[in-house]
Motif scaffolding. Structure first.
Motif, PDB file in Angstrom:
ATOM      1  N   ALA A 362       0.830  -1.204   0.000  1.00  0.00           N
ATOM      2  CA  ALA A 362       0.000   0.000   0.000  1.00  0.00           C
ATOM      3  C   ALA A 362       0.867   1.258   0.000  1.00  0.00           C
ATOM      4  N   VAL A 363       0.352   2.318  -0.624  1.00  0.00           N
ATOM      5  CA  VAL A 363       1.064   3.596  -0.646  1.00  0.00           C
ATOM      6  C   VAL A 363       0.234   4.643   0.078  1.00  0.00           C
ATOM      7  N   VAL A 364       0.870   5.779   0.354  1.00  0.00           N
ATOM      8  CA  VAL A 364       0.212   6.818   1.149  1.00  0.00           C
ATOM      9  C   VAL A 364      -1.091   7.273   0.494  1.00  0.00           C
ATOM     10  N   HIS A 365      -1.056   7.511  -0.810  1.00  0.00           N
ATOM     11  CA  HIS A 365      -2.262   7.986  -1.494  1.00  0.00           C
ATOM     12  C   HIS A 365      -3.375   6.950  -1.444  1.00  0.00           C
ATOM     13  N   GLY A 366      -2.992   5.682  -1.289  1.00  0.00           N
ATOM     14  CA  GLY A 366      -3.995   4.627  -1.256  1.00  0.00           C
ATOM     15  C   GLY A 366      -4.922   4.686  -0.056  1.00  0.00           C
ATOM     16  N   PHE A 367      -4.528   5.392   1.001  1.00  0.00           N
ATOM     17  CA  PHE A 367      -5.394   5.496   2.174  1.00  0.00           C
ATOM     18  C   PHE A 367      -6.611   6.375   1.892  1.00  0.00           C
ATOM     19  N   ARG A 368      -6.489   7.260   0.909  1.00  0.00           N
ATOM     20  CA  ARG A 368      -7.672   8.008   0.481  1.00  0.00           C
ATOM     21  C   ARG A 368      -8.673   7.061  -0.178  1.00  0.00           C
ATOM     22  N   SER A 369      -8.151   6.095  -0.933  1.00  0.00           N
ATOM     23  CA  SER A 369      -9.029   5.087  -1.535  1.00  0.00           C
ATOM     24  C   SER A 369      -9.678   4.222  -0.467  1.00  0.00           C
ATOM     25  N   ALA A 370      -8.915   3.905   0.587  1.00  0.00           N
ATOM     26  CA  ALA A 370      -9.478   3.100   1.675  1.00  0.00           C
ATOM     27  C   ALA A 370     -10.651   3.845   2.327  1.00  0.00           C
ATOM     28  N   PHE A 371     -10.485   5.166   2.492  1.00  0.00           N
ATOM     29  CA  PHE A 371     -11.575   5.971   3.056  1.00  0.00           C
ATOM     30  C   PHE A 371     -12.801   5.931   2.142  1.00  0.00           C
ATOM     31  N   ARG A 372     -12.564   6.074   0.843  1.00  0.00           N
ATOM     32  CA  ARG A 372     -13.685   6.076  -0.101  1.00  0.00           C
ATOM     33  C   ARG A 372     -14.371   4.714  -0.145  1.00  0.00           C
ATOM     34  N   ASP A 373     -13.566   3.638  -0.059  1.00  0.00           N
ATOM     35  CA  ASP A 373     -14.153   2.305  -0.036  1.00  0.00           C
ATOM     36  C   ASP A 373     -14.956   2.073   1.238  1.00  0.00           C
ATOM     37  N   TRP A 374     -14.457   2.628   2.339  1.00  0.00           N
ATOM     38  CA  TRP A 374     -15.207   2.532   3.604  1.00  0.00           C
ATOM     39  C   TRP A 374     -16.577   3.197   3.467  1.00  0.00           C
ATOM     40  N   TYR A 375     -16.591   4.376   2.840  1.00  0.00           N
ATOM     41  CA  TYR A 375     -17.893   5.039   2.641  1.00  0.00           C
ATOM     42  C   TYR A 375     -18.800   4.162   1.774  1.00  0.00           C
ATOM     43  N   ASN A 376     -18.261   3.618   0.686  1.00  0.00           N
ATOM     44  CA  ASN A 376     -19.073   2.804  -0.223  1.00  0.00           C
ATOM     45  C   ASN A 376     -19.677   1.593   0.480  1.00  0.00           C
ATOM     46  N   ASP A 377     -18.902   0.980   1.405  1.00  0.00           N
ATOM     47  CA  ASP A 377     -19.360  -0.248   2.051  1.00  0.00           C
ATOM     48  C   ASP A 377     -20.107  -0.002   3.361  1.00  0.00           C
ATOM     49  N   GLU A 378     -19.705   1.033   4.083  1.00  0.00           N
ATOM     50  CA  GLU A 378     -20.241   1.221   5.433  1.00  0.00           C
ATOM     51  C   GLU A 378     -20.869   2.595   5.679  1.00  0.00           C
ATOM     52  N   TYR A 380     -22.344   4.973   3.963  1.00  0.00           N
ATOM     53  CA  TYR A 380     -23.654   5.364   3.448  1.00  0.00           C
ATOM     54  C   TYR A 380     -24.784   4.733   4.252  1.00  0.00           C
ATOM     55  N   LYS A 381     -24.510   3.602   4.905  1.00  0.00           N
ATOM     56  CA  LYS A 381     -25.538   2.926   5.685  1.00  0.00           C
ATOM     57  C   LYS A 381     -25.950   3.748   6.914  1.00  0.00           C
ATOM     58  N   HIS A 382     -25.111   4.661   7.289  1.00  0.00           N
ATOM     59  CA  HIS A 382     -25.353   5.431   8.504  1.00  0.00           C
ATOM     60  C   HIS A 382     -25.659   6.893   8.191  1.00  0.00           C
ATOM     61  N   GLY A 383     -26.170   7.127   7.014  1.00  0.00           N
ATOM     62  CA  GLY A 383     -26.660   8.452   6.672  1.00  0.00           C
ATOM     63  C   GLY A 383     -25.658   9.381   6.037  1.00  0.00           C
ATOM     64  N   HIS A 384     -24.433   8.953   5.870  1.00  0.00           N
ATOM     65  CA  HIS A 384     -23.444   9.820   5.231  1.00  0.00           C
ATOM     66  C   HIS A 384     -23.660   9.803   3.723  1.00  0.00           C
ATOM     67  N   THR A 385     -23.502  10.945   3.092  1.00  0.00           N
ATOM     68  CA  THR A 385     -23.822  11.077   1.674  1.00  0.00           C
ATOM     69  C   THR A 385     -22.569  11.034   0.808  1.00  0.00           C
ATOM     70  N   ARG A 386     -22.814  10.681  -0.455  1.00  0.00           N
ATOM     71  CA  ARG A 386     -21.712  10.665  -1.415  1.00  0.00           C
ATOM     72  C   ARG A 386     -21.095  12.051  -1.543  1.00  0.00           C
ATOM     73  N   GLU A 387     -21.923  13.094  -1.545  1.00  0.00           N
ATOM     74  CA  GLU A 387     -21.423  14.457  -1.694  1.00  0.00           C
ATOM     75  C   GLU A 387     -20.476  14.817  -0.549  1.00  0.00           C
ATOM     76  N   ALA A 388     -20.835  14.402   0.670  1.00  0.00           N
ATOM     77  CA  ALA A 388     -19.980  14.699   1.824  1.00  0.00           C
ATOM     78  C   ALA A 388     -18.633  13.988   1.689  1.00  0.00           C
ATOM     79  N   ALA A 389     -18.673  12.748   1.235  1.00  0.00           N
ATOM     80  CA  ALA A 389     -17.430  11.995   1.057  1.00  0.00           C
ATOM     81  C   ALA A 389     -16.552  12.639  -0.009  1.00  0.00           C
ATOM     82  N   GLU A 390     -17.162  13.067  -1.106  1.00  0.00           N
ATOM     83  CA  GLU A 390     -16.399  13.688  -2.184  1.00  0.00           C
ATOM     84  C   GLU A 390     -15.798  15.020  -1.737  1.00  0.00           C
ATOM     85  N   ILE A 391     -16.557  15.791  -0.967  1.00  0.00           N
ATOM     86  CA  ILE A 391     -16.017  17.067  -0.471  1.00  0.00           C
ATOM     87  C   ILE A 391     -14.885  16.806   0.505  1.00  0.00           C
TER      88      ILE A 391
END
Length: 442
Positions: A362-378, A380-391
């Motif tokens: 894994a590389v440093v920039h990859g942790f941003r992907s891990a955050f985005r994958d977390w939103y995709n899998d977990e 959004y289930k708790h009310g967080h929106t795609r727009e908030a994740a993108e911002i």
């Protein structure tokens, strides 16, 4: 004319015992010099006749040794003396000629010693890297890639000074576009070998493995638009963060802060204390450090604030994460932290921090992907929106029209999301299942 010496016989020469210098005749200037227990033949000649400032001739006299007596007989000494006098008559200074021959031999030997094969140079470089890296796997990779791809083209019997950039291109061409990462690393290793050879005067001219030369011959490597930065599965983030928090040093804290904020490496490494509002729990990144060249406000979780509050204040800098010798940390400092952590895991016979899709660390920039994958899998289930994740990732959201009418940066929604992300990262274990906070919580 000078008086010619009487020509002594071999028997007469053998009877000479007292110390001194004896003209033996037969050849002008030939003497037997006796000093202590030493007996040696000497030929005195006049060379380099020239005029001085007064116009009078000046003669340089040379005493030339012809060997020891009786190892060199009288007859042999006379023969040598005749040959040297013939050279003098031809305008040759025997001593200068002898010195020139000696220098030529030394230079020829030095040139021979300098001329090495590519593999001989490579083995020295690998040895140096072994002392520098102390990583058996990395050294094995150096050895393996050079043996597999470079030696067949660059160690074919020629010396390294006979190789050209065309030979380097031939070594790289079979994998330049098909195995891009391997080819890129191989080029760098070949370049290091030629750099060593140039420093040792075993190679003259520009480095034939420079990226400029290679790209001129083979073109730039094609980038795979689908290729992504290696990232950890988000379910491993808890275990990774637990290991990271065991490490000391400013690089480890910078990496931890980058993960908690889902920020880019350069944004974190340049972070300054006056950008942090501890009361509002925000970090305002100026436009000149953002990829999109727009100011970005990051909402900070309680864990991120606690990390910042614990940082030491370094006199003479307002950077939050200064390098040990001053100035910003290098991007490699954070990368090295991840690599060192991976190496520690593999030494303990654990898999390490690997992207399962690419098989790469894994590389440093990859942790941003891990955050985005977390939103995709977990998330959004708790009310967080795609727009908030993108911002939160400082991505552009919506069309140009939507951006023109949008005045909200969803700060409260992002605050709740980043707090949930921090909580998720704080729970070690394979599943990292935690109770999410409600959207909008302070």
């Amino acid at each position: 004319m000078p008086k010619k010496a009487k020509e002594l016989s071999a028997l007469a020469v053998a009877k000479l015992k007292a110390e001194g210098r004896y003209a033996v005749g037969g050849v002008d200037g030939l003497h037997l010099r006796i000093a202590g227990g030493s007996r040696a033949w000497v030929l005195r000649v006049a060379v380099g006749t020239r005029l001085n400032d007064d116009g009078k001739p000046v003669v340089h006299r040379r005493d030339i040794g012809l060997g020891s007596y009786p190892e060199v007989s009288l007859a042999e000494a006379r023969e040598k003396a005749r040959e040297l006098r013939k050279d003098v008559r031809a305008g040759v200074d025997p001593l200068e000629a002898k010195e020139a021959e000696r220098r030529a031999k030394l230079e020829a030997k030095a040139e021979h010693d300098r001329r090495k094969t590519f593999q001989e140079c490579a083995e020295v470089v690998i040895g140096q890297k072994a002392d520098e890296l102390r990583n058996a796997r990395a050294i094995a990779q150096w050895q393996s890639t050079l043996e597999t791809y470079a030696y067949p083209f660059l160690n074919d019997g020629r010396k390294i000074d006979e190789l050209t950039r065309h030979d380097v291109a031939k070594a790289l061409e079979p994998i330049w576009q098909t195995k891009r990462e391997t080819a890129s690393r191989l080029r760098g290793r070949i370049e290091a070998v030629f750099t060593y050879a140039r420093n040792e005067d075993a190679y003259k001219g520009d480095n034939p493995a420079s990226l400029t030369f290679v790209q001129h011959s083979l073109g730039k490597q094609k980038k795979d638009a689908k290729e992504k930065q290696p990232a950890l599965p988000h379910k491993q983030m808890g275990a990774f963060m637990a290991a990271l928090r065991q490490r000391e040093g400013i690089s480890a804290r910078a990496l931890e802060f980058a993960i908690l904020t889902a920020a880019r490496s350069g944004e974190v490494r340049g972070a300054k204390r006056d950008e942090i509002d501890f009361e509002a729990k925000t970090w305002t990144v100026p436009a000149n450090r953002m990829k999109a060249k727009r100011e970005h406000v990051v909402t900070l979780s309680a864990e991120a604030v606690k990390l910042l509050e614990a940082l030491p204040r370094i006199v003479g800098t307002d950077l939050l994460f200064p390098a040990p010798r001053g100035g910003e940390l290098s991007d490699m400092a954070l990368t090295k932290t991840v690599r060192d952590m991976h190496e520690a895991e593999t030494k303990a016979d654990r898999p390490g921090w690997i992207d399962p899709k690419s098989g790469r660390v894994a590389v440093v920039h990859g942790f941003r992907s891990a955050f985005r994958d977390w939103y995709n899998d977990e998330g959004y289930k708790h009310g967080h929106t795609r727009e908030a994740a993108e911002i939160a990732l400082a991505h552009t959201v919506g069309s140009a029209v939507e951006q023109a009418y949008s005045r909200s940066d969803m700060r409260q929604a992002r605050r709740a999301m980043m707090q949930d992300w921090a909580g998720y990262c704080a729970k070690p274990g394979a599943s990292n299942v935690i109770a999410m906070s409600k959207q909008g919580a302070a």
